[in-house]
Design an enzyme around this catalytic site. Sequence first.
Site, PDB file in Angstrom:
ATOM      1  N   CYS A  25       0.833  -1.199   0.000  1.00  0.00           N
ATOM      2  CA  CYS A  25       0.000   0.000   0.000  1.00  0.00           C
ATOM      3  C   CYS A  25       0.871   1.254   0.000  1.00  0.00           C
ATOM      4  O   CYS A  25       1.844   1.342   0.746  1.00  0.00           O
ATOM      5  CB  CYS A  25      -0.928   0.006   1.215  1.00  0.00           C
ATOM      6  SG  CYS A  25      -2.247  -1.219   1.107  1.00  0.00           S
ATOM      7  N   TYR A 181      -8.484  -8.867   6.162  1.00  0.00           N
ATOM      8  CA  TYR A 181      -9.431  -8.161   5.314  1.00  0.00           C
ATOM      9  C   TYR A 181     -10.602  -9.093   4.983  1.00  0.00           C
ATOM     10  O   TYR A 181     -10.664 -10.221   5.459  1.00  0.00           O
ATOM     11  CB  TYR A 181      -8.722  -7.606   4.083  1.00  0.00           C
ATOM     12  CG  TYR A 181      -7.606  -6.640   4.468  1.00  0.00           C
ATOM     13  CD1 TYR A 181      -7.861  -5.566   5.331  1.00  0.00           C
ATOM     14  CD2 TYR A 181      -6.303  -6.822   4.021  1.00  0.00           C
ATOM     15  CE1 TYR A 181      -6.856  -4.700   5.721  1.00  0.00           C
ATOM     16  CE2 TYR A 181      -5.285  -5.950   4.409  1.00  0.00           C
ATOM     17  CZ  TYR A 181      -5.574  -4.895   5.258  1.00  0.00           C
ATOM     18  OH  TYR A 181      -4.566  -4.046   5.650  1.00  0.00           O
TER      19      TYR A 181
END
Length: 376
Positions: A25, A181
């Site tokens: 990320c 997630y």
Amino acid sequence: MPHLFSKLRMRDVDFANRIGVSPMCQYSSVDGYANDWHFAHLGARAVGGAGLVFTEAAAVTPEGRISPQDLGVWSERHFEPLERIVRFIEGQGARAGIQLAHAGRKGSTYRPGAGNGAVPEAAGGWRPVAPSAVPFSDSYPMPDEMTVDQIHAVHGAFAAAAERAFAAGFRVIEIHAAHGYLNHEFLSPFSNRRVDAYGGSFDNRTRFVRECVAAVRRALPGRCPLFVRISATDWVEGGWDIDQSVELARQLLALGVDVIDCSSGGNVEKAEIPVGPGYQTPFAERIRREANVATAALGMITAPAQADQIIRNDQADIVLLARQMLRDPYWPLHAAQELGQVAPWPRQYLRAAPSGTPERAPAVARSDRAAQPVGT
């Protein structure tokens, strides 16, 4: 014997070597769009000689982002800047991969360095969704439990993003089912407390992931490799573990998955994880051996000899590097020198290369059958 710089073939896609840039990320997007930072970041790793370059986790819906600054792919417009990045990566002889993701209950949180915990709606946050109304921690937002219609809609969003990604030139698609997630949240009994067809038993807890994989596989041409990143264990007794991961890998192979990308943890806030060099590689080795599926190893892989031995010892088929690639975008070129292997350099940089280094050729045609077959 395969080694770190041996070629690899999966379906109709050839890879120049067994080195990949792991999804990382960047927290640099506005409204989900890639920009010049993403071009420079990903392009530099392709110039550096990696055979596979993954984007960061790309959210398939707006509420599927981790932070408001995450990359998104929930519309065709999001792929316009990504197409330029893909062309450059492929032009360097690498393959462009994209990781499709949904953050689930870990969404609407601050990017690193900007704060902790939940981002309020007034500051650009949102109400996240999850298998069950169980927050990740006291500082994270309370998620809404997903309805079955919402579950099906997310599967559709993954499939639509995969179809658009292939049309944009990405030749490897990965589903993110790790690190706490959404996909991982359905797998783990710590986050999945449902009592319907998506919770309880192993078959029910894996249903969301299996349906997601099936939807994405249907959306892709048969020639496109499909990866799935999993957390092989929660590192907490009574949670998701390596035995369940092996069985899931067998099922995903039957659904058309080519590589299981083996990470761990991320779903339990205070799990004690024995982090150290190559600490996750045994998961890749066991899944590869027992599920008979190609795997990717990652996690504290930093030294060329270490990465090379993972391939030579049949522990995995690919190694993915993250922080080491941030420290040194040209790690593959330096590793080749250290290991005595030939790695071509870009024409523009040949003046700095060791004597006799060949010029990097354009991207290998996908019809080339010279590389070693792996997977389906």
